[in-house]
Design an enzyme around this catalytic site. Structure first.
Site, PDB file in Angstrom:
ATOM      1  N   LYS A 184       0.829  -1.187   0.000  1.00 46.80           N
ATOM      2  CA  LYS A 184       0.000   0.000   0.000  1.00 46.80           C
ATOM      3  C   LYS A 184       0.872   1.249   0.000  1.00 46.80           C
ATOM      4  CE  LYS A 184      -3.039  -2.306   3.251  1.00 46.80           C
ATOM      5  NZ  LYS A 184      -3.301  -2.419   4.694  1.00 46.80           N
ATOM      6  N   GLY A 185       2.165   1.083   0.340  1.00 46.24           N
ATOM      7  CA  GLY A 185       3.036   2.247   0.549  1.00 46.24           C
ATOM      8  C   GLY A 185       3.116   3.209  -0.623  1.00 46.24           C
ATOM      9  N   GLU A 203       7.394   2.815  -7.015  1.00 52.49           N
ATOM     10  CA  GLU A 203       7.684   2.351  -5.650  1.00 52.49           C
ATOM     11  C   GLU A 203       7.783   3.519  -4.680  1.00 52.49           C
ATOM     12  OE1 GLU A 203       8.102  -0.142  -3.726  1.00 52.49           O
ATOM     13  OE2 GLU A 203       8.841  -1.914  -4.777  1.00 52.49           O
ATOM     14  N   ASP A 236      14.994  -0.084  -0.366  1.00 49.19           N
ATOM     15  CA  ASP A 236      15.889  -0.226   0.778  1.00 49.19           C
ATOM     16  C   ASP A 236      16.972  -1.230   0.364  1.00 49.19           C
ATOM     17  OD1 ASP A 236      16.863  -0.253   3.362  1.00 49.19           O
ATOM     18  OD2 ASP A 236      15.181  -1.320   4.225  1.00 49.19           O
ATOM     19  N   LYS A 267      17.050   4.445  -0.351  1.00 53.32           N
ATOM     20  CA  LYS A 267      17.892   4.286   0.845  1.00 53.32           C
ATOM     21  C   LYS A 267      19.084   3.420   0.429  1.00 53.32           C
ATOM     22  CE  LYS A 267      15.540   3.474   4.859  1.00 53.32           C
ATOM     23  NZ  LYS A 267      14.993   2.563   5.902  1.00 53.32           N
ATOM     24  N   VAL A 296      11.777   5.660   7.895  1.00 54.78           N
ATOM     25  CA  VAL A 296      10.967   6.843   7.616  1.00 54.78           C
ATOM     26  C   VAL A 296       9.486   6.489   7.466  1.00 54.78           C
ATOM     27  CG1 VAL A 296      12.918   8.017   6.522  1.00 54.78           C
ATOM     28  CG2 VAL A 296      11.337   6.714   5.099  1.00 54.78           C
ATOM     29  N   ASP A 301       4.392   3.546   6.198  1.00 51.23           N
ATOM     30  CA  ASP A 301       3.785   3.311   7.513  1.00 51.23           C
ATOM     31  C   ASP A 301       4.768   2.814   8.557  1.00 51.23           C
ATOM     32  OD1 ASP A 301       4.105   0.662   6.278  1.00 51.23           O
ATOM     33  OD2 ASP A 301       2.932  -0.060   7.984  1.00 51.23           O
ATOM     34  N   ARG A 334       0.623   6.745   7.400  1.00 52.89           N
ATOM     35  CA  ARG A 334       0.580   6.829   5.935  1.00 52.89           C
ATOM     36  C   ARG A 334       0.012   8.169   5.476  1.00 52.89           C
ATOM     37  NH1 ARG A 334       1.624   1.681   3.874  1.00 52.89           N
ATOM     38  NH2 ARG A 334       0.746  -0.068   5.028  1.00 52.89           N
TER      39      ARG A 334
HETATM   40  P1  5GP Z   1      13.632  -3.781   0.484  1.00 58.05           P
HETATM   41  O1  5GP Z   1      13.264  -5.113  -0.056  1.00 58.05           O
HETATM   42  O2  5GP Z   1      14.092  -2.811  -0.570  1.00 58.05           O
HETATM   43  O3  5GP Z   1      14.604  -3.880   1.599  1.00 58.05           O
HETATM   44  O4  5GP Z   1      12.342  -3.217   1.191  1.00 58.05           O
HETATM   45  C1  5GP Z   1      11.402  -2.497   0.539  1.00 58.05           C
HETATM   46  C2  5GP Z   1      10.155  -2.353   1.389  1.00 58.05           C
HETATM   47  O5  5GP Z   1      10.478  -2.268   2.796  1.00 58.05           O
HETATM   48  C3  5GP Z   1       9.503  -1.049   1.061  1.00 58.05           C
HETATM   49  O6  5GP Z   1       8.625  -1.168  -0.042  1.00 58.05           O
HETATM   50  C4  5GP Z   1       8.825  -0.701   2.349  1.00 58.05           C
HETATM   51  O7  5GP Z   1       7.588  -1.349   2.422  1.00 58.05           O
HETATM   52  C5  5GP Z   1       9.726  -1.266   3.418  1.00 58.05           C
HETATM   53  N1  5GP Z   1      10.652  -0.237   3.930  1.00 58.05           N
HETATM   54  C6  5GP Z   1      11.986  -0.151   3.754  1.00 58.05           C
HETATM   55  N2  5GP Z   1      12.502   0.908   4.372  1.00 58.05           N
HETATM   56  C7  5GP Z   1      11.460   1.541   4.961  1.00 58.05           C
HETATM   57  C8  5GP Z   1      11.353   2.727   5.755  1.00 58.05           C
HETATM   58  O8  5GP Z   1      12.308   3.455   6.060  1.00 58.05           O
HETATM   59  N3  5GP Z   1      10.102   3.049   6.184  1.00 58.05           N
HETATM   60  C9  5GP Z   1       8.994   2.308   5.878  1.00 58.05           C
HETATM   61  N4  5GP Z   1       7.833   2.726   6.354  1.00 58.05           N
HETATM   62  N5  5GP Z   1       9.070   1.179   5.147  1.00 58.05           N
HETATM   63  C10 5GP Z   1      10.282   0.809   4.684  1.00 58.05           C
END
Ligand code: 5GP
Length: 183
Positions: free
Chosen positions: A42-43, A98, A102, A130, A153, A159, A165
Site C-alpha cells: 500500500k506504501g 515504488e 531499501d 535508501k 521513515v 507506515d 501513511r
Molecule cells: P527492500 O526489499 O528494498 O529492503 O524493502 C522495501 C520495502 O520495505 C519497502 O517497499 C517498504 O515497504 C519497506 N521499507 C523499507 N525501508 C522503509 C522505511 O524506512 N520506512 C517504511 N515505512 N518502510 C520501509
C-alpha cells in the site's frame, strides 16, 4: 500524529515539486508508447495518486499487493503475491512505481516476476532511495525522487505498523515510539 515525528526529511512542498518534475520527465520519455504504471500496495499508493496527475500522456495503472515474510521493518526479499495485476503486460512498457527501495530485495523479486511476462520495457520510478542498505545492484531505477539516510521513515504512504501513511510529508519517528512498541 505529528508529535511522534522527530524530524521532517522531505517537506510537502519538496515532494510536490519533485512529483511535478518526475511527471514531466515520464511524459516526455514515454510519449507515443503503450505504458502501464504498476504500483505496489500500500506504501506507493499516495505517490502514485499524485504522480499520475503530473503525467499528461495516456497511461493505465495497475496494482500488485505483496507481503514480505519476517519482521515488519526488515525484508528477506522472499515475498508472497497477495494480489496480482489485472492486465496483461506483454509487449507493453512497464514502469514500476515504488515508495522506497531499501535493500532492493523486494523489488528484485518483483522485477523477476514481471520480466517473464514479456514487457517491451521494464523500469522503476521510486520516490525514495535508501541506497546505503542496498544488497541488490543493477536495478533499473530510471527515476528517483530523493535519497534518504539509513533511518526508518514514515509518511506520504509509508507506515509504521500501518500508521502515519496519511502524513503529508516524510519524517523520522521518535525512538520512543519504537521502544514503546517493543517493551
Ligand atoms: P527492500 O526489499 O528494498 O529492503 O524493502 C522495501 C520495502 O520495505 C519497502 O517497499 C517498504 O515497504 C519497506 N521499507 C523499507 N525501508 C522503509 C522505511 O524506512 N520506512 C517504511 N515505512 N518502510 C520501509
Amino acid at each position: 500524529m505529528h508529535e511522534d515525528i522527530e524530524k521532517t526529511l522531505v517537506s510537502e512542498v519538496e515532494i510536490a515539486e519533485k512529483v511535478a518534475e518526475l511527471g514531466f520527465n515520464i511524459s516526455r520519455d514515454y510519449e507515443g508508447k503503450d505504458v502501464v504504471l504498476v504500483n505496489v500496495l500500500k506504501g506507493g499508493v499516495i505517490f502514485l495518486a499524485d504522480l499520475v496527475r503530473a503525467i499528461d500522456i495516456p497511461i493505465t495503472i495497475d496494482f500488485m499487493a505483496i507481503t514480505s515474510y519476517g519482521a515488519a521493518s526488515q525484508t528477506s526479499g522472499v515475498v508472497r503475491v497477495l494480489k496480482d495485476l489485472d492486465e496483461d503486460i506483454e509487449g507493453r512498457h512497464v514502469l514500476v512505481v515504488e515508495d522506497i527501495i531499501d535493500t532492493g530485495l523486494t523489488l528484485g523479486y518483483l522485477l523477476k516476476n514481471l520480466r517473464v511476462r514479456g514487457p517491451a520495457s521494464l523500469s522503476v520510478c521510486t520516490l525514495l532511495d535508501k541506497s546505503a542498505r542496498r544488497l541488490l545492484e543493477d536495478l533499473p531505477i530510471k527515476y528517483k525522487g530523493f535519497d534518504v539516510p539509513d533511518q526508518f521513515v514514515v509518511g506520504y504512504g509509508l507506515d509504521y505498523r500501518q500508521k502515519y501513511r496519511n502524513l503529508p510529508y516524510i519524517g523520522v519517528l521518535k525512538p520512543e515510539i519504537y521502544q514503546k512498541a517493543t517493551s
